[in-house]
Design a protein around this motif. Structure first.
Motif, PDB file in Angstrom:
ATOM      1  N   ALA A 228       0.836  -1.202   0.000  1.00  0.00           N
ATOM      2  CA  ALA A 228       0.000   0.000   0.000  1.00  0.00           C
ATOM      3  C   ALA A 228       0.867   1.247   0.000  1.00  0.00           C
ATOM      4  N   LYS A 229       0.243   2.384  -0.302  1.00  0.00           N
ATOM      5  CA  LYS A 229       0.965   3.657  -0.344  1.00  0.00           C
ATOM      6  C   LYS A 229       0.769   4.494   0.916  1.00  0.00           C
ATOM      7  N   GLU A 230      -0.186   4.103   1.767  1.00  0.00           N
ATOM      8  CA  GLU A 230      -0.428   4.804   3.019  1.00  0.00           C
ATOM      9  C   GLU A 230      -0.691   3.782   4.117  1.00  0.00           C
ATOM     10  N   TYR A 231      -0.243   4.108   5.335  1.00  0.00           N
ATOM     11  CA  TYR A 231      -0.432   3.219   6.475  1.00  0.00           C
ATOM     12  C   TYR A 231      -0.879   4.025   7.686  1.00  0.00           C
ATOM     13  N   HIS A 232      -1.756   3.415   8.476  1.00  0.00           N
ATOM     14  CA  HIS A 232      -2.364   4.040   9.640  1.00  0.00           C
ATOM     15  C   HIS A 232      -1.809   3.336  10.882  1.00  0.00           C
ATOM     16  N   VAL A 233      -1.164   4.092  11.763  1.00  0.00           N
ATOM     17  CA  VAL A 233      -0.496   3.467  12.908  1.00  0.00           C
ATOM     18  C   VAL A 233      -0.903   4.138  14.217  1.00  0.00           C
ATOM     19  N   PHE A 234      -0.816   3.385  15.289  1.00  0.00           N
ATOM     20  CA  PHE A 234      -1.053   3.866  16.644  1.00  0.00           C
ATOM     21  C   PHE A 234       0.200   3.538  17.435  1.00  0.00           C
ATOM     22  N   LEU A 235       0.943   4.547  17.859  1.00  0.00           N
ATOM     23  CA  LEU A 235       2.264   4.343  18.453  1.00  0.00           C
ATOM     24  C   LEU A 235       2.372   5.095  19.782  1.00  0.00           C
ATOM     25  N   PRO A 236       1.656   4.618  20.793  1.00  0.00           N
ATOM     26  CA  PRO A 236       1.641   5.341  22.066  1.00  0.00           C
ATOM     27  C   PRO A 236       2.725   4.884  23.035  1.00  0.00           C
ATOM     28  N   SER A 237       2.879   5.625  24.076  1.00  0.00           N
ATOM     29  CA  SER A 237       3.659   5.220  25.239  1.00  0.00           C
ATOM     30  C   SER A 237       2.853   5.630  26.460  1.00  0.00           C
ATOM     31  N   GLU A 238       3.199   5.090  27.602  1.00  0.00           N
ATOM     32  CA  GLU A 238       2.517   5.475  28.831  1.00  0.00           C
ATOM     33  C   GLU A 238       3.372   6.460  29.609  1.00  0.00           C
ATOM     34  N   ILE A 239       2.764   7.518  30.058  1.00  0.00           N
ATOM     35  CA  ILE A 239       3.453   8.492  30.878  1.00  0.00           C
ATOM     36  C   ILE A 239       2.668   8.670  32.171  1.00  0.00           C
ATOM     37  N   PRO A 240       3.358   8.948  33.271  1.00  0.00           N
ATOM     38  CA  PRO A 240       2.647   9.137  34.536  1.00  0.00           C
ATOM     39  C   PRO A 240       1.893  10.457  34.538  1.00  0.00           C
ATOM     40  N   SER A 241       0.770  10.469  35.217  1.00  0.00           N
ATOM     41  CA  SER A 241       0.037  11.728  35.354  1.00  0.00           C
ATOM     42  C   SER A 241       0.747  12.633  36.351  1.00  0.00           C
ATOM     43  N   ALA A 242       0.291  13.885  36.426  1.00  0.00           N
ATOM     44  CA  ALA A 242       0.900  14.849  37.360  1.00  0.00           C
ATOM     45  C   ALA A 242       0.395  14.669  38.785  1.00  0.00           C
ATOM     46  N   MET A 243      -0.596  13.808  38.981  1.00  0.00           N
ATOM     47  CA  MET A 243      -1.165  13.604  40.311  1.00  0.00           C
ATOM     48  C   MET A 243      -0.180  12.921  41.253  1.00  0.00           C
ATOM     49  N   GLN A 244      -0.025  13.476  42.431  1.00  0.00           N
ATOM     50  CA  GLN A 244       0.796  12.850  43.469  1.00  0.00           C
ATOM     51  C   GLN A 244      -0.069  12.104  44.482  1.00  0.00           C
ATOM     52  N   TYR A 245      -1.300  12.547  44.669  1.00  0.00           N
ATOM     53  CA  TYR A 245      -2.236  11.873  45.550  1.00  0.00           C
ATOM     54  C   TYR A 245      -3.041  10.873  44.739  1.00  0.00           C
ATOM     55  N   HIS A 246      -2.981   9.597  45.112  1.00  0.00           N
ATOM     56  CA  HIS A 246      -3.612   8.521  44.354  1.00  0.00           C
ATOM     57  C   HIS A 246      -4.656   7.793  45.208  1.00  0.00           C
ATOM     58  N   PRO A 247      -5.915   8.184  45.169  1.00  0.00           N
ATOM     59  CA  PRO A 247      -6.959   7.413  45.852  1.00  0.00           C
ATOM     60  C   PRO A 247      -7.315   6.176  45.022  1.00  0.00           C
ATOM     61  N   GLU A 248      -6.632   5.083  45.271  1.00  0.00           N
ATOM     62  CA  GLU A 248      -6.704   3.908  44.404  1.00  0.00           C
ATOM     63  C   GLU A 248      -8.068   3.225  44.402  1.00  0.00           C
TER      64      GLU A 248
END
Length: 253
Positions: free
Chosen positions: A203-223
């Protein structure tokens, strides 16, 4: 630009993403354009106008906008279709580079009448018919219908869950499409298999999903508290397109 890229200037990479920061990362990584959505957990819904305006302010990369009012199937009520028409007009007026949609009848066929109306309202912008195509009864019949409608490209995994599984079908779709419509393989393409899929499918075009995980800015985590539904992801980890991954795939051209 690598020597490989210089040899293949016609091959384009579209990155699927859902945030302004991810658009910045895709642009930094050398993507040719982005498909801007919200809620990729649902497969991609219409983004907010505010997010689009912000992205347009800070980037120059072409942005194709998803028009999908809800998750689930692609057979829409009259009110949902009216919403889609309004969103097409809004994003067109705001400077979208293309419109992405998919709409089916209840029996798994391309909804010709409604698709035609969406296309008429989108013009002169190009239109992409998304992976609703993969939920149709017959891919070859559906392809001819999209060509009849004047659709510019179809995003497809070859009527299978992923591109590697649908590679044979994608090869045939590319062959039958010729220069009449662009077949853009998407879903399940990453750095690990891109070169192989490109070689197999052609094909001449390709559709990709290339994420990474980054931590949120929250320091308080009510799990013990969640904002989502039964399938829960961490509230304190964010998904964001990774520019290095985009750049790596571009280098494989």
């Amino acid at each position: 630009m690598s020597s490989n890229q210089e040899k293949n200037p016609a091959i384009k990479i579209e990155v699927c993403l859902e945030s302004v920061q991810s658009i910045l990362e895709a642009e930094k990584g050398g993507a040719d354009r982005v498909e801007f959505c919200s809620d990729l957990f649902e497969g991609g819904l219409t983004p907010t106008l505010g997010a689009f305006r912000t992205a347009r302010k800070y980037t120059k990369i072409p942005m194709n906008v998803m028009i999908r009012p809800r998750g689930g199937d692609f057979c829409y009520s009259d009110l949902e279709f009216e919403t889609m028409l309004e969103d097409v007009r809004l994003f067109k007026s705001e400077g979208a580079n293309a419109i992405v949609f998919g709409i089916l009848t209840s029996d798994g066929e391309i909804d010709m009448e409604r698709s035609r109306l969406l296309i008429e309202n989108a013009r002169p912008l190009p239109v992409t018919f998304h992976r609703a195509f993969d939920m149709t009864r017959d891919g070859f019949v559906s392809l001819e219908k999209l060509i009849e409608l004047g659709v510019d490209r179809v995003l497809t995994s070859g009527l299978e869950p992923t591109v590697p599984e649908g590679a044979d079908m994608l090869c045939e779709l590319v062959k039958r499409a010729g220069d009449r419509i662009i077949i853009m393989p998407g879903c399940g393409i990453s750095e690990r298999n891109f070169a192989k899929m490109k070689k197999i499918i052609g094909a001449k075009e390709y559709h990709v999903f290339l994420p990474s995980e980054i931590p949120s800015a929250m320091q308080y985590h009510p799990e013990h508290i969640y904002m989502g539904g039964v399938l829960r992801q961490s509230e304190f980890t964010l998904s964001q397109t990774n520019f290095a991954r985009v750049g790596y795939v571009k280098g494989l051209l």
